[in-house]
Scaffold this motif. Structure first.
Motif, short mmCIF file in Angstrom:
data_model
loop_
_atom_site.label_atom_id
_atom_site.label_comp_id
_atom_site.label_asym_id
_atom_site.label_seq_id
_atom_site.Cartn_x
_atom_site.Cartn_y
_atom_site.Cartn_z
N VAL A 516 14.52 -0.49 20.64
CA VAL A 516 14.99 -1.49 19.68
C VAL A 516 15.93 -2.47 20.38
CG1 VAL A 516 16.37 -1.85 17.59
CG2 VAL A 516 14.69 0.01 17.68
N LYS A 517 16.82 -1.97 21.22
CA LYS A 517 17.73 -2.84 21.98
C LYS A 517 16.94 -3.73 22.93
CE LYS A 517 21.68 0.34 21.85
NZ LYS A 517 22.56 1.25 22.66
N PHE A 518 15.90 -3.17 23.53
CA PHE A 518 15.09 -3.94 24.46
C PHE A 518 14.39 -5.08 23.73
CE2 PHE A 518 10.89 -4.55 26.55
CZ PHE A 518 11.35 -5.11 27.75
N GLU A 519 13.88 -4.81 22.52
CA GLU A 519 13.26 -5.87 21.72
C GLU A 519 14.23 -7.03 21.50
OE1 GLU A 519 10.85 -5.25 18.15
OE2 GLU A 519 11.26 -3.10 18.41
N GLU A 520 15.43 -6.67 21.08
CA GLU A 520 16.44 -7.71 20.81
C GLU A 520 16.75 -8.50 22.06
OE1 GLU A 520 19.62 -5.36 19.31
OE2 GLU A 520 18.71 -5.06 17.33
N TYR A 521 16.86 -7.79 23.18
CA TYR A 521 17.15 -8.44 24.47
C TYR A 521 16.05 -9.43 24.84
CZ TYR A 521 16.82 -8.74 29.59
OH TYR A 521 16.67 -9.18 30.88
N VAL A 522 14.79 -9.00 24.74
CA VAL A 522 13.67 -9.87 25.12
C VAL A 522 13.60 -11.09 24.22
CG1 VAL A 522 11.16 -10.03 25.30
CG2 VAL A 522 12.33 -7.99 26.13
N MET A 523 13.81 -10.89 22.93
CA MET A 523 13.73 -12.02 22.00
C MET A 523 14.83 -13.04 22.28
SD MET A 523 11.45 -12.70 19.80
CE MET A 523 11.31 -14.49 19.71
N GLU A 524 15.99 -12.54 22.65
CA GLU A 524 17.09 -13.45 23.00
C GLU A 524 16.72 -14.28 24.23
OE1 GLU A 524 21.87 -13.33 24.14
OE2 GLU A 524 20.71 -11.48 24.09
N GLN A 525 16.10 -13.65 25.23
CA GLN A 525 15.68 -14.36 26.42
C GLN A 525 14.63 -15.42 26.09
OE1 GLN A 525 17.26 -13.59 29.54
NE2 GLN A 525 18.46 -12.49 27.99
N ILE A 526 13.70 -15.06 25.19
CA ILE A 526 12.64 -16.01 24.80
C ILE A 526 13.24 -17.19 24.06
CG2 ILE A 526 10.63 -16.30 23.29
CD1 ILE A 526 9.89 -13.38 24.02
N ASN A 527 14.14 -16.93 23.12
CA ASN A 527 14.76 -18.00 22.33
C ASN A 527 15.56 -18.96 23.20
OD1 ASN A 527 13.72 -17.09 19.89
ND2 ASN A 527 15.48 -15.79 19.44
N ASN A 528 16.10 -18.46 24.30
CA ASN A 528 16.87 -19.30 25.22
C ASN A 528 16.01 -19.87 26.35
OD1 ASN A 528 19.40 -19.02 23.94
ND2 ASN A 528 19.75 -17.04 24.93
N TYR A 529 14.69 -19.66 26.26
CA TYR A 529 13.77 -20.12 27.31
C TYR A 529 14.26 -19.68 28.68
CZ TYR A 529 12.08 -22.89 23.44
OH TYR A 529 11.58 -23.26 22.21
N HIS A 560 8.27 -0.24 11.27
CA HIS A 560 9.28 -1.06 11.96
C HIS A 560 8.79 -2.50 12.13
CE1 HIS A 560 12.39 -2.24 14.78
NE2 HIS A 560 11.46 -2.55 15.68
N ARG A 561 9.65 -3.46 11.80
CA ARG A 561 9.33 -4.88 11.98
C ARG A 561 10.49 -5.53 12.74
NH1 ARG A 561 5.37 -3.04 10.80
NH2 ARG A 561 3.91 -3.53 9.10
N SER A 566 6.61 -9.74 15.60
CA SER A 566 5.93 -10.87 14.96
C SER A 566 5.51 -11.90 16.00
CB SER A 566 6.86 -11.53 13.93
OG SER A 566 7.22 -10.62 12.92
N PHE A 567 6.40 -12.16 16.95
CA PHE A 567 6.13 -13.14 18.02
C PHE A 567 4.89 -12.74 18.81
CE2 PHE A 567 6.78 -14.66 22.38
CZ PHE A 567 7.07 -16.00 22.18
N MET A 568 4.76 -11.46 19.11
CA MET A 568 3.64 -10.99 19.91
C MET A 568 2.36 -10.90 19.09
SD MET A 568 4.87 -10.72 22.92
CE MET A 568 3.49 -9.90 23.73
N LYS A 569 2.46 -10.40 17.84
CA LYS A 569 1.25 -10.18 17.05
C LYS A 569 0.63 -11.47 16.55
CE LYS A 569 1.62 -5.45 15.42
NZ LYS A 569 1.55 -4.55 14.25
#
Length: 577
Positions: A516-529, A560-561, A566-569
């Protein structure tokens, strides 16, 4: 301003070069002349220390410091101790976490602190050459004042401070031998003057009142030392060698603390060309270079017999002086053009490999991780060359005083960041291929940690405009977090553990929390390009993780959502790519 001023300071490639210039020029004579002039003024000696500013020419200013003879002839108990002082915390380095100053010198300096603050202000108005000079403990105060000037960044860009001391005791337990500041100091020492070794535990220091022997063992010379006798001189800058010779000299000088005529010494140095003993020295050493070093030592009174009496190996002394003289260009040459050119070639090789990897639908990280060609081995060599270089660069910063180290690292921080983002993923790949776990805790090199820390201290969070700009350029970026792939590998291990029949309830909870922490980390990296689109290539380790993770969620009918799911699916990652 600091960088510009430093570039204009005359640097010397070796101690011998600096010493030769000082002896043959009038600069050292002018400094001593002003000291003697101040000493002849009896009113100046009514206090423990006194100074005066001289203007011998429109482009030269000399500040001379003298101390009362009582300061060295009748030292008080504890005067040889090294004590901490917040005034000089700017000299701290990674190697020297705290800075200690000789109590006698610090007492004199702090007693004049208010006056010296006014003097600093006065000196901010001058231009041209600035000489700070002093004799005996006055020289110690001169050194401390020069250090404060160098740290304060107060002088005009074309004002060049240089400190010359005569018969000055060692002042502290800190090292400047790796700093550009080291070249701002010249210490002239006579073989008949015991004062430079006054507070050392060997020799003369044994009879000097101190409260603790251990408090006097941390002295560290800095700058260039011009060791003189009536026959000649030798220039040295290796701290351990200088310290050993000062101990020998202070123990050899008989009698009390008699006055030494440095004026006569300087006249001898200019007028006499010494050839005595050259033939005999040459017979013992076939190499003329070595013979010259032996002659220098014998001229200033350090023959082989005397050094052996003090358990100093003559061969070690010779090799140290040879290294110093034969490799003068090593000092202050971190950005040598030839070295940088080789590093650029290594980096270009990595850039080429990155491009080829993308064409294989694997990406830079995974091509190296699953290497199977000669070019992969070549890339390992490129990375190894760069790592050796950057480890040395980081070590240089750690050995420099805080302010100079910060200026030095700022000059190459961008290049160091590109290196970290290119090479650390290769180290991570090699670590996990060999079965490693928790790279961040068990394997990550200190130089990577420091490069990242300095970058984060220097770079501000991106603004909205900056994010828009990054979005337009995302196709060509390097993943900003050089440990991104270590997080991916740990996420893969967590997924594999969850699928294992031997997974305990505790392990299941811990692994799920990590994911779950890894998901949050990756999404933060994506949002910040902040991640390269290559992480979404079909054969990348990140897509392997996504396959494992998606399969685990589906198999367990997990509700779990998250934004990343969502970004990947919904295929948004293809637009990012």
């Amino acid at each position: 301003m600091e960088g510009r001023r430093m570039n204009q300071v005359p640097l010397f490639s070796s101690a011998r070069e600096l010493g030769n210039l000082m002896v043959t020029s009038n600069l050292i004579d002018s400094a001593l002349t002003k000291i003697l002039e101040l000493q002849r003024d009896q009113t100046a000696l009514l206090s423990s220390v006194q100074y005066r500013v001289f203007y011998p020419s429109p482009k030269c200013t000399i500040v001379a410091f003298v101390s009362s003879p009582d300061c060295t002839q009748n030292p008080l108990p504890g005067q040889g101790d090294l004590v901490p002082s917040p005034l000089f915390d700017f000299l701290c380095t990674e190697e020297y976490k705290s800075v200690s100053i000789n109590r006698a010198a610090l007492t004199l300096f702090t007693s004049f602190h208010d006056h010296l603050s006014g003097l600093k202000t006065q000196l901010t108005q001058i231009e041209g050459q600035l000489i700070i000079t002093g004799h005996s403990l006055g020289g110690s105060v001169a050194s401390l004042f020069t250090l404060c000037l160098l740290d304060g960044n107060l002088l005009k860009p074309n004002c060049r401070p240089f400190c010359i001391t005569f018969g000055s005791p060692l002042i502290g337990g800190f090292g400047l031998q790796h700093s550009i500041w080291n070249s701002f100091f010249l210490h002239v020492v006579s073989n008949q003057d015991p004062v430079p070794g006054l507070f050392l535990p060997s020799g003369r220091g044994r009879s000097t009142p101190t409260s603790s022997h251990s408090q006097t063992t941390g002295y560290k010379p800095f700058g260039t030392y011009l060791l003189c006798s009536e026959l000649g001189c030798a220039c040295l800058e290796k701290p351990d060698l200088i310290l050993g010779l000062l101990k020998v000299r202070s123990s050899e000088v008989a009698g009390g603390l008699q006055d030494v005529d440095y004026g006569e010494i300087l006249r001898n140095l200019k007028e006499r060309a010494i050839c005595k003993g050259l033939q005999q020295v040459g017979e013992r050493f076939a190499d003329p270079f070595t013979a010259g070093i032996i002659m220098d030592l014998e001229i200033i009174g350090f023959d082989q017999t005397k050094l052996l009496q003090h358990n100093i190996d003559i061969e070690t002394v010779i090799s140290t002086m040879e290294e110093e003289a034969r490799n003068p260009t090593k000092k202050n040459k971190a950005f040598d053009a030839k070295i940088l050119n080789h590093k650029k070639k290594d980096m270009a090789g990595l850039e080429w490999y990155k491009k080829k990897s993308k064409d294989l639908n694997k990406g830079y990280y995974d091509c190296f991780k699953n290497q199977g060609s000669k070019r992969d081995i070549k890339i390992e060599q490129y990375g190894g060359h760069l790592t050796l270089y950057w480890k040395d660069m980081v070590a240089q910063v750690q050995r420099k005083p805080q302010k100079e180290g910060a200026t030095f690292r700022t000059r190459w921080l961008y290049a160091g960041t590109v290196y970290r983002r290119m090479v650390e993923p290769l180290d991570i790949a090699a670590f996990y291929v060999e079965g490693g776990t928790d790279y961040m805790k068990n394997e990550r090199s200190l130089h990577y940690k420091l490069l990242q820390q300095w970058y984060e201290e220097d770079v501000k969070p991106p603004s909205k405009d900056k994010l828009d700009s990054k979005k337009q350029k995302v196709s060509g970026i390097l993943t900003e977090d050089s440990c991104f792939w270590a997080h991916v590998e740990e996420a893969i291990l967590s997924c594999e553990l969850l699928k294992s029949e031997n997974c305990t309830l505790e392990q299941e909870k811990s692994s799920w929390d990590n994911l779950v922490k890894f998901e949050e980390y990756v999404m933060e990296q994506i949002n910040n390009y902040a991640v390269s689109p290559e992480i979404f290539l079909g054969e990348s380790s990140f897509m392997k993780w996504w396959g494992l993770y998606e399969g685990y969620i589906y198999a367990r009918s997990n509700s779990h959502r998250s934004p990343l799911i969502s970004f990947m699916k919904n295929g948004s990652y293809t637009e990012y790519r």
